[in-house]
Write a protein that holds these residues in place. Sequence first.
Motif, short mmCIF file in Angstrom:
data_model
loop_
_atom_site.label_atom_id
_atom_site.label_comp_id
_atom_site.label_asym_id
_atom_site.label_seq_id
_atom_site.Cartn_x
_atom_site.Cartn_y
_atom_site.Cartn_z
N UNK A 96 -67.06 -50.82 24.84
CA UNK A 96 -65.78 -50.90 25.55
C UNK A 96 -65.08 -49.54 25.57
N UNK A 97 -65.08 -48.86 24.43
CA UNK A 97 -64.36 -47.59 24.33
C UNK A 97 -65.00 -46.51 25.19
N UNK A 98 -66.31 -46.42 25.17
CA UNK A 98 -66.99 -45.41 25.98
C UNK A 98 -66.77 -45.68 27.47
N UNK A 99 -66.74 -46.95 27.85
CA UNK A 99 -66.48 -47.29 29.25
C UNK A 99 -65.05 -46.90 29.64
N UNK A 100 -64.14 -46.98 28.67
CA UNK A 100 -62.75 -46.61 28.91
C UNK A 100 -62.60 -45.09 29.03
N UNK A 101 -63.26 -44.36 28.12
CA UNK A 101 -63.14 -42.90 28.09
C UNK A 101 -63.93 -42.25 29.22
N UNK A 102 -65.13 -42.77 29.46
CA UNK A 102 -66.01 -42.20 30.49
C UNK A 102 -66.36 -43.28 31.50
N UNK A 103 -65.46 -43.62 32.42
CA UNK A 103 -65.67 -44.74 33.35
C UNK A 103 -66.98 -44.63 34.11
N UNK A 104 -67.71 -45.76 34.13
CA UNK A 104 -68.95 -45.90 34.92
C UNK A 104 -70.05 -44.94 34.49
N UNK A 105 -69.93 -44.36 33.31
CA UNK A 105 -70.96 -43.42 32.85
C UNK A 105 -71.68 -43.90 31.60
N UNK A 106 -71.18 -44.94 30.96
CA UNK A 106 -71.75 -45.35 29.68
C UNK A 106 -72.34 -46.75 29.77
N UNK A 107 -73.55 -46.88 29.28
CA UNK A 107 -74.21 -48.18 29.22
C UNK A 107 -74.98 -48.26 27.92
N UNK A 108 -74.72 -49.31 27.15
CA UNK A 108 -75.37 -49.47 25.86
C UNK A 108 -76.82 -49.90 26.06
N UNK A 109 -77.75 -49.08 25.61
CA UNK A 109 -79.18 -49.36 25.77
C UNK A 109 -79.88 -49.21 24.43
N UNK A 110 -81.00 -49.88 24.32
CA UNK A 110 -81.84 -49.74 23.14
C UNK A 110 -82.98 -48.79 23.47
N UNK A 111 -82.96 -47.64 22.82
CA UNK A 111 -84.05 -46.68 22.98
C UNK A 111 -84.99 -46.89 21.81
N UNK A 112 -86.03 -47.65 22.03
CA UNK A 112 -86.90 -48.09 20.95
C UNK A 112 -87.89 -47.00 20.55
N UNK A 113 -87.98 -46.80 19.25
CA UNK A 113 -88.97 -45.88 18.70
C UNK A 113 -90.15 -46.72 18.22
N UNK A 114 -91.23 -46.71 18.98
CA UNK A 114 -92.43 -47.47 18.61
C UNK A 114 -93.40 -46.55 17.88
N UNK A 115 -93.78 -46.92 16.67
CA UNK A 115 -94.72 -46.13 15.89
C UNK A 115 -95.99 -46.93 15.66
N UNK A 116 -97.08 -46.22 15.59
CA UNK A 116 -98.37 -46.87 15.34
C UNK A 116 -98.38 -47.50 13.96
N UNK A 117 -98.77 -48.77 13.89
CA UNK A 117 -98.86 -49.46 12.60
C UNK A 117 -100.22 -49.14 11.99
N UNK A 118 -100.21 -48.26 10.97
CA UNK A 118 -101.45 -47.80 10.38
C UNK A 118 -102.10 -48.85 9.48
N UNK A 119 -101.28 -49.67 8.84
CA UNK A 119 -101.78 -50.75 8.00
C UNK A 119 -100.67 -51.78 7.86
N UNK A 120 -101.03 -52.97 7.39
CA UNK A 120 -100.03 -54.01 7.24
C UNK A 120 -99.30 -53.82 5.92
N UNK A 121 -98.08 -53.34 6.02
CA UNK A 121 -97.29 -53.22 4.80
C UNK A 121 -95.85 -53.63 5.07
N UNK A 122 -95.20 -54.11 4.00
CA UNK A 122 -93.79 -54.49 4.06
C UNK A 122 -92.98 -53.47 3.28
N UNK A 123 -91.85 -53.08 3.84
CA UNK A 123 -90.94 -52.20 3.13
C UNK A 123 -89.83 -53.05 2.51
N UNK A 124 -89.60 -52.84 1.22
CA UNK A 124 -88.47 -53.47 0.54
C UNK A 124 -87.47 -52.37 0.20
#
Length: 281
Positions: A96-124
């Motif tokens: 909302x705020x970015x749309x207010x400050x920069x009208x028609x220039x801001x759109x919330x997007x997901x820029x996904x970082x896909x990494x190769x899964x080298x092995x099956x592991x879980x991070x805790x």
Amino acid sequence: EIKFIGLDRKRFYEDVNYFKKIMIQLDQLGFSQIFYASFSREFLIDFLIFSLGAKSKWAFFGDLSLSKSLTRKLSSWFYHEVIKNDLKHEHLNLKHAFSFVFPNQYQLKKTTRISEKLSKYAVIFPGASIKGKQWPLDRYIQLASEIENKFKIVWCGGVSEQNLVTEINNMRAQDKVLIGETSLMETFNVISKASILISNDTSAVHMAEISDVPTLCILGGGHFERFLPYPQNFSWPTKIQCVNFKMECYGCNWQCHLVDGEKDIFPCIEKVSVNIVKEAL
């Protein structure tokens, strides 16, 4: 062009010459507009922005307890416009705020970082910014034994969680323990290649989200719905599943009146059982 300027927070608050150096460096860039895009505003950064010669300056008023302080109200006069953040989730307020400050220039997007899964592991990720937000370590260890037939286990965390390493090594000698041994970007890299992340409410959860890694988050009530869980009508379907124990005192901003969060685990975290987490997992 996007330019990043690193900030040493300790020096920024303790070294006047360092503060002046940052101020001069920013002023030389000749900003015409400045938007302080944080709910948790800090007075010294407010003052830094006040010292710059931009024609337009915006900021959030803030929705935390500090926003009610006298300094927060006074420093709001440093800005041409103070935006009220009436929406509950921080991402939606930013949109909302970015749309207010920069009208028609801001759109919330997901820029996904896909990494190769080298092995099956879980991070805790058993740590958190304050002790009160840390689900008990013995429960994470119990959970690790439940999933070790499906995943290798990797433990991650910062230097502040190194006190957990000895117990993890004693109880889980077969696991990889990287707590306190990786930089922020190295931790991000480890998480991005994982099959799943199990974590407290920390930055690790958001690292996993932009890496498209399914995440199970043990969530308390201090900032419930401000950062997590993501709203149902969010800009993209999230892979974060939150497990929480609902209490009447949700929304306390981690100012818990039941325990001291620097010494004890908050009740809304402590009451999340292993069985509930196993079921969600």
